[in-house]
Design an enzyme around this catalytic site. Sequence first.
Site, mmCIF file in Angstrom:
data_model
loop_
_atom_site.group_PDB
_atom_site.id
_atom_site.type_symbol
_atom_site.label_atom_id
_atom_site.label_comp_id
_atom_site.label_asym_id
_atom_site.label_seq_id
_atom_site.Cartn_x
_atom_site.Cartn_y
_atom_site.Cartn_z
ATOM 1 N N SER A 373 35.444 79.080 56.539
ATOM 2 C CA SER A 373 35.908 78.183 57.599
ATOM 3 C C SER A 373 37.343 78.489 57.985
ATOM 4 C CB SER A 373 35.771 76.730 57.133
ATOM 5 O OG SER A 373 36.224 75.834 58.130
ATOM 6 N N TRP A 376 37.548 81.890 59.760
ATOM 7 C CA TRP A 376 36.920 81.780 61.074
ATOM 8 C C TRP A 376 37.899 81.193 62.086
ATOM 9 C CZ3 TRP A 376 35.386 77.376 63.986
ATOM 10 C CH2 TRP A 376 34.538 77.644 65.060
ATOM 11 N N HIS A 377 38.697 80.232 61.664
ATOM 12 C CA HIS A 377 39.653 79.617 62.577
ATOM 13 C C HIS A 377 40.822 80.542 62.907
ATOM 14 C CE1 HIS A 377 37.659 75.747 61.709
ATOM 15 N NE2 HIS A 377 38.177 75.374 62.860
ATOM 16 N N GLY A 378 41.254 81.350 61.967
ATOM 17 C CA GLY A 378 42.370 82.240 62.240
ATOM 18 C C GLY A 378 43.150 82.551 60.984
#
Length: 577
Positions: A373, A376-378
Site C-alpha cells: 500500500s 503503491w502510493h509513492g
Amino acid sequence: MLKFVDSFMGGIAKSIGMPTDPLKLFLTFLLSYPLCVVLKRLPDSKPIYKQIFCLSVSTFYLLGIFSLWDGLKTLLISSLGTYTLARYVKSPLMPWVVFLFLMGHLTINHVNRYFNPLWESQVDITGAQMVLVMKLSAFGWNVHDGRRPAAELSSIQQDRALTTLPPIIDYLTYVFFFPSLLVGPSFDYAEFRRWLDFSMFDAESTASQRTNGKLRKVRKRKIPRSGRIAARKALEGVLWIGLWIGLGTVLSPKYILSDEFRARSFLFRIFYLWPLGFYYRLKYYGAWSLSEGACILSGLSYNGVDSATNKRKWDRVKNIDPYRFETGQNTYTLLETWNMNTNKWLKTYVYLRVTPKGKKPGFNSTFITFLTSAFWHGVSPGYYLTFVTGAFMQSSGRAARRYIRPFFLTADLSKAGPYKAYYDVFTYVGTQLTMAYAVQPFILLTFNDSMRAWRAVYFYIHVGLFTMTVIFSAKPVTKHIKAKLSARTQTASKLEQLRFEIETARAKREPSELGGGPASEEDLHEPSLGIPDGDIEESVEAIQMDLAELRSDLEQFKRRTSMAAGDARKRVSKRKV
C-alpha cells in the site's frame, strides 16, 4: 493538446481564477457523462463499436486534452507487458512476475516524480498508472486462477478466473475504459467482460413472451436505466468540488507551517487540523463521485437487485462513502469507507495471496500488504508517516473498544448504559482529530514539513497512541480491567451476549460477490490501508478466548454450588440426628 481545446480551457481557468489542469480534469469528468450516454446506446449486437468508442475517447483525453504523450506510452508499456507475461509465462509464479513488473514500473515513475516534482496542481499520468496497477495485477491473478483446478479456488476466485486469454481489443478496452481512466475506480476484467457482453444484466434484461404457444424469454434493453442515479452522483461530485474551491480560500496546508500558526493557542491548532483534513478530502470526494456517476451511467456499476427493497443496486464500483467517513466513531470505519476499491484489491490480490495455503493470514501478510500500500502510493516520506501512524491508530482503537467501551454498556453488555452517549461523543471527536493529525504528512509529503506540522501540536496524538499502547500491552492492567468487567457482569448473561456477538460477527460477513450463497473466508471485510479488518478478526478471537474463560468459570461455579449444596445437606442431616 489541441489548440482550440487549450485556448477554451485556459480562458475559463483564467476567468474563475482556477489552475488549468484541475479544471481540465473536472471538465473531463463532466464530459464523460454525455459520452457514456452515447456509449450506452451503441448497438448491442456490435461490441466492436463500444470498443472503438472507448479507445477513441481515452486517446482524446490523454492526448487531446492533457498532451500526455509520455503518459500514453507509460500505460501501453504496463498493459502490453502484462498481456505478454500472462500469455507466455506458464509458471505458477506468473502473477508475481506481473505484480513485480507493474510495481517496479510504477516505482520508477514515483521516484522520477519525487526528484523532479511537478508544479502545483499539474496533472500527470501517475494517478492513471496507479489505477492500472490494480487492474492489471488482478488480471494476472485471474489468468493464473483460470489455469488452476476449480476445486482449489474460492468462490470469488472462480467468479473472476479467466480460462482463456481475452482478445487484445477486449483487453485494451478494459485498460482504457474512459469513465475510470484517470482516477478510477478499479474493477476486474471479468466484471468488464460481463458488461461488454451484457451477461451482467441477464437477470433483468429478459421477459416472458408467448411464441408458438410457448413462453420464451426474449431480450429487452440490455442496460437498465440509470440516468437519475448518475445525475444525483454527478451533482454530489460538483457540490464537493465547489466546496473544495470555496474552502481553499480560507484553509491552507501552508498555514500550519507558519510561525503565525504556532503562535495560536494549542486548542486552536489541534482543532484547525480537523477542517483542514476535511478540505483535503473534498477533492477526492468530488473526483470519485463524478467518476462513479459516469460508471453508473455506462451500466458498469450495476450490482443486481436488492432483495429487501426490490430496487436496483448501482454500487459495484463504489469508492467512497463520505457520510460514514465524516461521522465515523472509530478508525476502522474511517479506513473501511475510504478508497474502497483499493481496499478490495489489497485484500483479494495481496493480503490473501501472500498467505500460505492452509494457513490463516498473520503478521507477515499484514506487513507485506502494508508495504504494498505504501509503495503503491509513492516514495515520499509523508505516505509512510501516515500509514505507520494509521497502524497504531487501529491497534489503539481495538484496545479501547475491548477494554473501555464495555464500561459504558449495561451489565449484560446488551444495551447502552446511561453514559454511553458521552463515550460516543468522545470517540467521535477523538477519532476525527486523530485522523486529521495523521493525514497531514500525506499532503505535505516531505519529512521536514511533516515533522514541522506535528511539532506545532506537540505530537499529541503520537503521545496518546504510545500511552495507550503501553497501558493496554501491560498484562497487569488488562487483567485488572477484565476483573472489573467480570465483577459487574453476570456470567450467564455475558455468555449469552458473547454468543450474540459471535452471530453478529458472522452476519457481518459480506455475501459472496457472485450474488448468492454463503461467503467464503476470502469474502470478509477488506484490509484498510494495508491493515486487515481488525474489528472482526480481533473480536472473534477475543470472543473465543472469553468463551473458554467463561466455560472454566461456569465449571468452577457449578463445582462450588455442588459442594455448597452437599455441605448444606450434611448440616441438615446432623440437625435431624
